[in-house]
Design a protein around this motif. Structure first.
Motif, PDB file in Angstrom:
ATOM      1  N   ALA A  21       0.877  -1.099  -0.099  1.00  0.00           N
ATOM      2  CA  ALA A  21       0.017   0.016   0.147  1.00  0.00           C
ATOM      3  C   ALA A  21       0.872   1.237   0.043  1.00  0.00           C
ATOM      4  O   ALA A  21       0.441   2.153  -0.792  1.00  0.00           O
ATOM      5  CB  ALA A  21      -0.974   0.023   1.233  1.00  0.00           C
ATOM      6  N   LEU A  22       1.919   1.361   0.730  1.00  0.00           N
ATOM      7  CA  LEU A  22       2.855   2.539   1.049  1.00  0.00           C
ATOM      8  C   LEU A  22       3.583   2.714  -0.489  1.00  0.00           C
ATOM      9  O   LEU A  22       3.974   3.827  -0.549  1.00  0.00           O
ATOM     10  CB  LEU A  22       3.641   2.252   2.114  1.00  0.00           C
ATOM     11  N   SER A  23       3.769   1.595  -1.136  1.00  0.00           N
ATOM     12  CA  SER A  23       4.567   1.447  -2.273  1.00  0.00           C
ATOM     13  C   SER A  23       3.869   2.707  -3.360  1.00  0.00           C
ATOM     14  O   SER A  23       4.649   2.994  -4.287  1.00  0.00           O
ATOM     15  CB  SER A  23       4.973   0.335  -3.055  1.00  0.00           C
ATOM     16  N   TYR A 160      11.394   7.531  -5.564  1.00  0.00           N
ATOM     17  CA  TYR A 160      11.210   6.024  -5.698  1.00  0.00           C
ATOM     18  C   TYR A 160       9.622   5.738  -5.344  1.00  0.00           C
ATOM     19  O   TYR A 160       8.920   6.463  -4.422  1.00  0.00           O
ATOM     20  CB  TYR A 160      11.950   5.626  -4.090  1.00  0.00           C
ATOM     21  N   HIS A 161       9.189   4.982  -6.556  1.00  0.00           N
ATOM     22  CA  HIS A 161       7.918   4.591  -6.559  1.00  0.00           C
ATOM     23  C   HIS A 161       7.647   3.097  -6.906  1.00  0.00           C
ATOM     24  O   HIS A 161       8.127   2.738  -7.864  1.00  0.00           O
ATOM     25  CB  HIS A 161       6.983   5.558  -7.305  1.00  0.00           C
ATOM     26  N   ARG A 162       6.714   2.541  -5.985  1.00  0.00           N
ATOM     27  CA  ARG A 162       6.417   1.105  -6.284  1.00  0.00           C
ATOM     28  C   ARG A 162       7.726   0.240  -6.349  1.00  0.00           C
ATOM     29  O   ARG A 162       7.881  -0.554  -7.598  1.00  0.00           O
ATOM     30  CB  ARG A 162       5.542   0.760  -7.574  1.00  0.00           C
ATOM     31  N   GLY A 163       8.965   0.435  -5.628  1.00  0.00           N
ATOM     32  CA  GLY A 163      10.012  -0.649  -5.969  1.00  0.00           C
ATOM     33  C   GLY A 163      10.921   0.022  -6.791  1.00  0.00           C
ATOM     34  O   GLY A 163      11.994  -0.775  -7.168  1.00  0.00           O
ATOM     35  N   ALA A 164      10.782   1.018  -7.633  1.00  0.00           N
ATOM     36  CA  ALA A 164      11.610   1.446  -8.661  1.00  0.00           C
ATOM     37  C   ALA A 164      11.911   3.114  -8.675  1.00  0.00           C
ATOM     38  O   ALA A 164      11.283   3.748  -8.072  1.00  0.00           O
ATOM     39  CB  ALA A 164      11.096   1.127 -10.065  1.00  0.00           C
ATOM     40  N   PHE A 165      13.117   3.195  -9.115  1.00  0.00           N
ATOM     41  CA  PHE A 165      13.452   4.853  -9.358  1.00  0.00           C
ATOM     42  C   PHE A 165      12.794   5.428 -10.389  1.00  0.00           C
ATOM     43  O   PHE A 165      12.736   4.664 -11.403  1.00  0.00           O
ATOM     44  CB  PHE A 165      14.950   5.000  -9.277  1.00  0.00           C
ATOM     45  N   GLY A 166      12.577   6.738 -10.335  1.00  0.00           N
ATOM     46  CA  GLY A 166      11.792   7.512 -11.574  1.00  0.00           C
ATOM     47  C   GLY A 166      12.215   8.818 -11.348  1.00  0.00           C
ATOM     48  O   GLY A 166      13.022   9.359 -10.653  1.00  0.00           O
ATOM     49  N   SER A 167      11.461   9.796 -12.152  1.00  0.00           N
ATOM     50  CA  SER A 167      11.508  10.959 -12.230  1.00  0.00           C
ATOM     51  C   SER A 167      10.167  11.771 -12.226  1.00  0.00           C
ATOM     52  O   SER A 167       9.291  10.943 -12.192  1.00  0.00           O
ATOM     53  CB  SER A 167      12.728  11.646 -13.466  1.00  0.00           C
TER      54      SER A 167
END
Length: 172
Positions: A21-23, A160-167
């Motif tokens: 849920a927190l991801s 950091y979102h849903r276990g992955a890095f992004g921008s």
């Protein structure tokens, strides 16, 4: 606040389900560094937040089980490095156990209070420890900001979102 009748909050939420849920909530990625008896130490955190403008306080959480925390907690000063979107490799390096996080290709220099400053990060916040508290299974570390450095970086932040890095892309 009390739980709804018939609900035991200590057992009602499965930890794995709670983590999932927190991801869904993105977090900015930072690297926290300190000098401990002449040795640089550091870790990646995605639980960084501003706390107060007066005094200028920031905070981050670190797992009680962190292998870096026992070293980091011995330092009264630390630096928080806000990472740019192109620095996922740096974030991953400081999140990896059993490696020399400060070896090449990491480039760094001593900053105010001798805290290690990582070259090329979007912002450096040098802090003096203000408070540390165990909250659940994490330590809350609060720092009073003593220096704000490198503020003109135009890069979007690393998230950091849903276990992955992004921008981040701004909506027009």
């Amino acid at each position: 606040m009390t739980a709804a009748p018939g609900t035991d909050t200590a057992t009602a939420v499965d930890p794995g389900r709670f983590r999932t849920a927190l991801s869904h909530h993105p977090g900015g990625v930072v690297v926290v560094t300190a000098d401990v008896a002449g040795e640089p130490v550091g870790l990646t955190a995605t639980s960084f937040t501003s706390i107060s403008l007066s005094p200028p306080l920031v905070g981050f959480y670190v797992a009680e089980t962190s292998s870096t925390w026992p070293k980091l907690r011995r330092s009264g000063e630390f630096a928080v490095h806000l990472l740019g979107e192109d620095q996922s490799d740096l974030a991953a390096r400081f999140a990896t156990k059993g490696v020399d996080r400060f070896a090449a290709p990491t480039s760094w220099r001593p900053g105010p209070e001798d805290v290690p400053l990582l070259d090329g990060t979007a912002v450096h916040l040098v802090c003096r420890r203000y408070d540390t508290r165990l909250v659940g299974d994490h330590w809350l570390v609060v720092g009073e900001v003593t220096h704000c450095l490198e503020l003109d970086d135009p890069r979007p932040p690393l998230l950091y979102h849903r276990g992955a890095f992004g921008s981040f892309t701004a909506l027009s």
